[in-house]
Motif scaffolding. Structure first.
Motif, PDB file in Angstrom:
ATOM      1  N   LEU A 420       0.868  -1.172   0.000  1.00 25.95           N
ATOM      2  CA  LEU A 420       0.000   0.000   0.000  1.00 25.95           C
ATOM      3  C   LEU A 420       0.909   1.227   0.000  1.00 25.95           C
ATOM      4  N   SER A 421       0.894   2.009  -1.078  1.00 25.56           N
ATOM      5  CA  SER A 421       1.705   3.210  -1.137  1.00 25.56           C
ATOM      6  C   SER A 421       0.930   4.377  -0.536  1.00 25.56           C
ATOM      7  N   LEU A 422       1.542   5.047   0.437  1.00 21.86           N
ATOM      8  CA  LEU A 422       0.895   6.159   1.137  1.00 21.86           C
ATOM      9  C   LEU A 422       1.496   7.513   0.771  1.00 21.86           C
ATOM     10  N   GLY A 423       2.224   7.574  -0.339  1.00 23.98           N
ATOM     11  CA  GLY A 423       2.803   8.842  -0.762  1.00 23.98           C
ATOM     12  C   GLY A 423       3.836   9.339   0.228  1.00 23.98           C
ATOM     13  N   ASP A 424       3.660  10.557   0.714  1.00 27.21           N
ATOM     14  CA  ASP A 424       4.622  11.160   1.645  1.00 27.21           C
ATOM     15  C   ASP A 424       4.693  10.431   2.984  1.00 27.21           C
ATOM     16  N   GLU A 425       3.704   9.567   3.242  1.00 30.33           N
ATOM     17  CA  GLU A 425       3.687   8.825   4.519  1.00 30.33           C
ATOM     18  C   GLU A 425       4.343   7.457   4.404  1.00 30.33           C
ATOM     19  N   GLY A 426       4.991   7.182   3.255  1.00 36.03           N
ATOM     20  CA  GLY A 426       5.717   5.925   3.125  1.00 36.03           C
ATOM     21  C   GLY A 426       4.895   4.803   2.531  1.00 36.03           C
ATOM     22  N   GLU A 427       5.204   3.590   2.953  1.00 41.98           N
ATOM     23  CA  GLU A 427       4.530   2.409   2.423  1.00 41.98           C
ATOM     24  C   GLU A 427       4.200   1.431   3.538  1.00 41.98           C
ATOM     25  N   ILE A 428       3.114   0.694   3.346  1.00 39.43           N
ATOM     26  CA  ILE A 428       2.776  -0.426   4.229  1.00 39.43           C
ATOM     27  C   ILE A 428       2.920  -1.707   3.424  1.00 39.43           C
ATOM     28  N   LEU A 429       3.607  -2.678   4.008  1.00 36.25           N
ATOM     29  CA  LEU A 429       3.845  -3.956   3.341  1.00 36.25           C
ATOM     30  C   LEU A 429       3.185  -5.092   4.107  1.00 36.25           C
ATOM     31  N   VAL A 430       2.567  -5.994   3.375  1.00 37.40           N
ATOM     32  CA  VAL A 430       2.086  -7.265   3.923  1.00 37.40           C
ATOM     33  C   VAL A 430       3.006  -8.343   3.361  1.00 37.40           C
ATOM     34  N   VAL A 431       3.716  -9.034   4.253  1.00 40.12           N
ATOM     35  CA  VAL A 431       4.823  -9.897   3.851  1.00 40.12           C
ATOM     36  C   VAL A 431       4.585 -11.326   4.340  1.00 40.12           C
ATOM     37  N   PRO A 432       4.704 -12.332   3.463  1.00 39.72           N
ATOM     38  CA  PRO A 432       4.524 -13.723   3.901  1.00 39.72           C
ATOM     39  C   PRO A 432       5.655 -14.179   4.810  1.00 39.72           C
ATOM     40  N   THR A 433       5.354 -15.114   5.681  1.00 36.54           N
ATOM     41  CA  THR A 433       6.354 -15.664   6.593  1.00 36.54           C
ATOM     42  C   THR A 433       6.568 -17.142   6.288  1.00 36.54           C
ATOM     43  N   ASP A 434       7.483 -17.748   7.005  1.00 35.83           N
ATOM     44  CA  ASP A 434       7.723 -19.180   6.841  1.00 35.83           C
ATOM     45  C   ASP A 434       6.563 -20.007   7.386  1.00 35.83           C
ATOM     46  N   ASP A 435       5.738 -19.384   8.211  1.00 33.44           N
ATOM     47  CA  ASP A 435       4.551 -20.042   8.758  1.00 33.44           C
ATOM     48  C   ASP A 435       3.462 -20.002   7.690  1.00 33.44           C
ATOM     49  N   PHE A 436       3.171 -21.126   7.073  1.00 35.21           N
ATOM     50  CA  PHE A 436       2.288 -21.189   5.904  1.00 35.21           C
ATOM     51  C   PHE A 436       0.972 -20.453   6.143  1.00 35.21           C
ATOM     52  N   GLY A 437       0.658 -19.558   5.191  1.00 34.49           N
ATOM     53  CA  GLY A 437      -0.600 -18.841   5.249  1.00 34.49           C
ATOM     54  C   GLY A 437      -0.606 -17.666   6.203  1.00 34.49           C
ATOM     55  N   LYS A 438       0.534 -17.335   6.817  1.00 30.50           N
ATOM     56  CA  LYS A 438       0.604 -16.237   7.779  1.00 30.50           C
ATOM     57  C   LYS A 438       1.500 -15.113   7.241  1.00 30.50           C
ATOM     58  N   TYR A 439       1.174 -13.868   7.640  1.00 31.91           N
ATOM     59  CA  TYR A 439       1.866 -12.682   7.133  1.00 31.91           C
ATOM     60  C   TYR A 439       2.185 -11.744   8.294  1.00 31.91           C
ATOM     61  N   ILE A 440       3.187 -10.885   8.075  1.00 34.76           N
ATOM     62  CA  ILE A 440       3.437  -9.778   8.984  1.00 34.76           C
ATOM     63  C   ILE A 440       3.130  -8.475   8.253  1.00 34.76           C
ATOM     64  N   VAL A 441       2.930  -7.399   9.012  1.00 35.32           N
ATOM     65  CA  VAL A 441       2.599  -6.092   8.437  1.00 35.32           C
ATOM     66  C   VAL A 441       3.609  -5.079   8.954  1.00 35.32           C
ATOM     67  N   VAL A 442       4.243  -4.348   8.033  1.00 36.25           N
ATOM     68  CA  VAL A 442       5.232  -3.352   8.426  1.00 36.25           C
ATOM     69  C   VAL A 442       4.956  -2.027   7.723  1.00 36.25           C
ATOM     70  N   HIS A 443       5.342  -0.934   8.378  1.00 36.87           N
ATOM     71  CA  HIS A 443       5.237   0.407   7.795  1.00 36.87           C
ATOM     72  C   HIS A 443       6.641   0.965   7.617  1.00 36.87           C
ATOM     73  N   ILE A 444       6.988   1.316   6.378  1.00 35.06           N
ATOM     74  CA  ILE A 444       8.287   1.907   6.067  1.00 35.06           C
ATOM     75  C   ILE A 444       8.065   3.384   5.783  1.00 35.06           C
ATOM     76  N   GLU A 445       8.651   4.247   6.575  1.00 37.80           N
ATOM     77  CA  GLU A 445       8.486   5.678   6.367  1.00 37.80           C
ATOM     78  C   GLU A 445       9.221   6.130   5.108  1.00 37.80           C
ATOM     79  N   LYS A 446       8.750   7.218   4.508  1.00 40.91           N
ATOM     80  CA  LYS A 446       9.399   7.750   3.310  1.00 40.91           C
ATOM     81  C   LYS A 446      10.841   8.114   3.643  1.00 40.91           C
ATOM     82  N   GLY A 447      11.763   7.613   2.834  1.00 43.41           N
ATOM     83  CA  GLY A 447      13.178   7.852   3.090  1.00 43.41           C
ATOM     84  C   GLY A 447      13.803   6.836   4.005  1.00 43.41           C
ATOM     85  N   GLY A 448      12.984   5.929   4.530  1.00 39.47           N
ATOM     86  CA  GLY A 448      13.517   4.907   5.417  1.00 39.47           C
ATOM     87  C   GLY A 448      14.451   3.959   4.682  1.00 39.47           C
TER      88      GLY A 448
END
Length: 536
Positions: A420-448
């Protein structure tokens, strides 16, 4: 779990609390599949445990006990959970999840009597609650302590055998229909293609409110009808991730073979499938290693594969509860999924009232779909006809108020990541894990930088919960200013800008005169985020 409750979930919790305060202790909540019923009762269970109380959660099959445990731990990782199923008999935990087949045995009920009473009782999939096995447990638990709240949660309050749930519960304290949730954007719309067959169901008897399984399978499982189902999939749904419901195990096996004979990758699954093989098949289906999964009475409840965008109803039913459960497997939202296609095979019957998709919109089964329209479009069309009929010939009725169902624009990145691109507020990522069918959610600030991110989920969660966390965070981070993220925003159709062209040239990305500002923005978002995303 850092998961923001949706508005209706908060309303539901308030309704449950108010009913308990009014001494209504036998409560029923009805919410469609995919709207987070587990999240609702998990908040109550956690609150009770923090006060030193105990809760019992009943599920109707052994295998669902593990699924309920996984979901609860996802929401509340530090929960102390005991399981009662098969050989397991963990009675002393603050939260106990029990298979009804196991806990309803007299020996297990006797053991309950020697333990501290429960303060809260939950029946998951509560449309099963009128069965004697459940009632025996209710008598035992509710009899131990006055004022214990018994909460039943279900996607449907209807049962095919006409045994009303009000024989167990006092009041439906909260209800939202499938149509309401689709209109609000919490679930995807349903698009139906009805295929008529020449199979007559009149010779099939009724047992417990639905077709007798053996007789039904004998009528339906024919080469001609199976070939018709395969042809319908190839014509209307080729490439979609399809879950198929069949009349019995042999029907599932034969239908999967019919698909394979025509070059469509398909497998079947049943209650007889060994658990490890079943997990392998479901993982392969999740990874889209095959297109069609045929099953009989295995994946109607407790199966949460959000990517399913086609339901093949290869068996008819007279049960509104079963129909709702089958269709509900495809209603979860998923990036790139605009709707779920229902292939509904209409067999001939002059004596059976068969449930079909119009019923879910409060319409009659003989009200036909106008081509390839969605459920909400069909309901709107019939409502408009009725309104025009009331106002008189030649008088236009007022426009029907369709709730805003605008969705955020998700981008699918390499390695099954979603952005999810948030423009000046960075990006949110939904990322798969080694645990089948499970994901983590992270927010990367712009310039991070690579590896620098705020974790929005406390641990791995299912995809539907991950996207829920992400979208709630997007609203919070942007303070509701989501213009850049809205799918279908007007700016997206503008021509590509000079600045975007320079970036595309820099990364040697092809474009042409038809490339829009929105398309270029998507490409650039993926480019800029990919390196930082590789750390997760």
């Amino acid at each position: 779990m850092n998961l923001q409750l949706r508005d209706y979930q908060t309303e539901c919790l308030t309704a449950i609390s108010e009913a308990s305060n009014a001494s209504v202790f036998k409560q029923l909540v009805s919410l469609p599949t995919g709207t987070g019923k587990t999240i609702i009762f998990a908040h109550i269970v956690k609150s009770i445990a923090e006060r030193g109380g105990r809760s019992l959660i009943l599920v109707h099959r052994d295998e669902l006990a593990r699924q309920a445990e996984d979901k609860l731990l996802t929401i509340w990782p530090e929960a102390e959970i005991g399981i009662i199923k098969a050989a397991r008999n963990e009675l002393d935990a603050p939260v106990t999840i029990a298979s009804i087949q196991t806990i309803s045995r007299e020996t297990r009920l006797t053991q309950l009597r020697g333990k501290r009473a429960f303060d809260f009782l939950v029946t998951d999939e509560a449309h099963h609650a009128v069965a004697s096995t459940y009632r025996n447990v209710y008598d035992e638990v509710m009899g131990q302590r006055h004022g214990v709240t018994h909460l039943g949660v279900t996607a449907t309050v209807n049962r095919g055998d006409n045994q009303g749930l009000m024989a167990v519960y006092e009041k439906v304290v909260y209800y939202r229909s499938l149509l309401e949730m689709v209109r609000a954007g919490w679930l995807c719309d349903l698009r139906c293609v009805r295929i008529r067959t020449e199979i007559s169901l009149d010779s099939v008897h009724t047992t417990a409110g639905d077709f007798a399984q053996g007789e039904l399978a004998g009528v339906l499982n024919t080469d001609n009808r199976n070939e018709l189902i395969v042809e319908a999939y190839q014509e209307h749904a080729m490439g979609r991730m399809a879950l198929c419901f069949t009349a019995d195990v042999l029907h599932a096996t034969d239908l999967a073979e019919a698909f394979r004979q025509e070059g469509v990758k398909a497998l079947s699954i049943s209650g007889k499938t060994p658990i490890e093989e079943r997990r392998y098949i479901l993982k392969a289906f999740h990874n889209r290693e095959f297109q069609v999964l045929c099953n009989c009475q295995v994946l109607t409840e407790g199966y949460d594969e959000a990517g399913i965008d086609c339901i093949i109803l290869a068996r008819p039913t007279k049960s509104g509860a079963l129909y709702t459960q089958m269709v509900g497997r495809g209603t979860r939202t998923f990036p790139g999924k605009d709707d779920c296609l229902i292939l509904d095979f209409a067999d001939v019957s002059s004596r059976h009232a068969i449930i079909q998709l119009p019923h879910l919109g409060g319409l009659k089964s003989d009200q036909e779909f106008d081509g390839n329209e969605t459920l909400t479009e069909m309901v709107d069309r019939y409502q408009e006809k009725e309104e025009k009929g009331v106002t008189g010939k030649g008088v236009e009725s007022s426009a029907i108020n369709i709730l805003d169902r605008s969705k955020l624009r998700w981008l699918h990145m390499p390695d099954d990541r979603y952005l999810l691109s948030l423009g000046d507020e960075g990006e949110i990522l939904v990322v798969p894990t080694d645990d089948f069918g499970k994901y983590i959610v992270v927010h990367i600030e712009k310039g991070g930088q690579k590896g620098e991110a705020d974790h929005l989920s406390d641990g791995p969660v299912s995809f539907s919960w991950a996207t829920g966390i992400a979208e709630a965070a997007a609203h919070r981070i942007t303070k509701g200013n989501l213009g850049i993220t809205i799918k279908g925003a007007k700016w997206r159709t503008a021509p590509v800008t000079e600045k975007q062209i320079r970036i595309l040239d820099q990364y040697d990305v092809a474009y042409n005169d038809q490339t829009t500002k929105g398309e270029a923005a998507d490409i650039i978002s993926v480019i800029f985020t990919s390196e930082k995303a590789a750390a997760y």
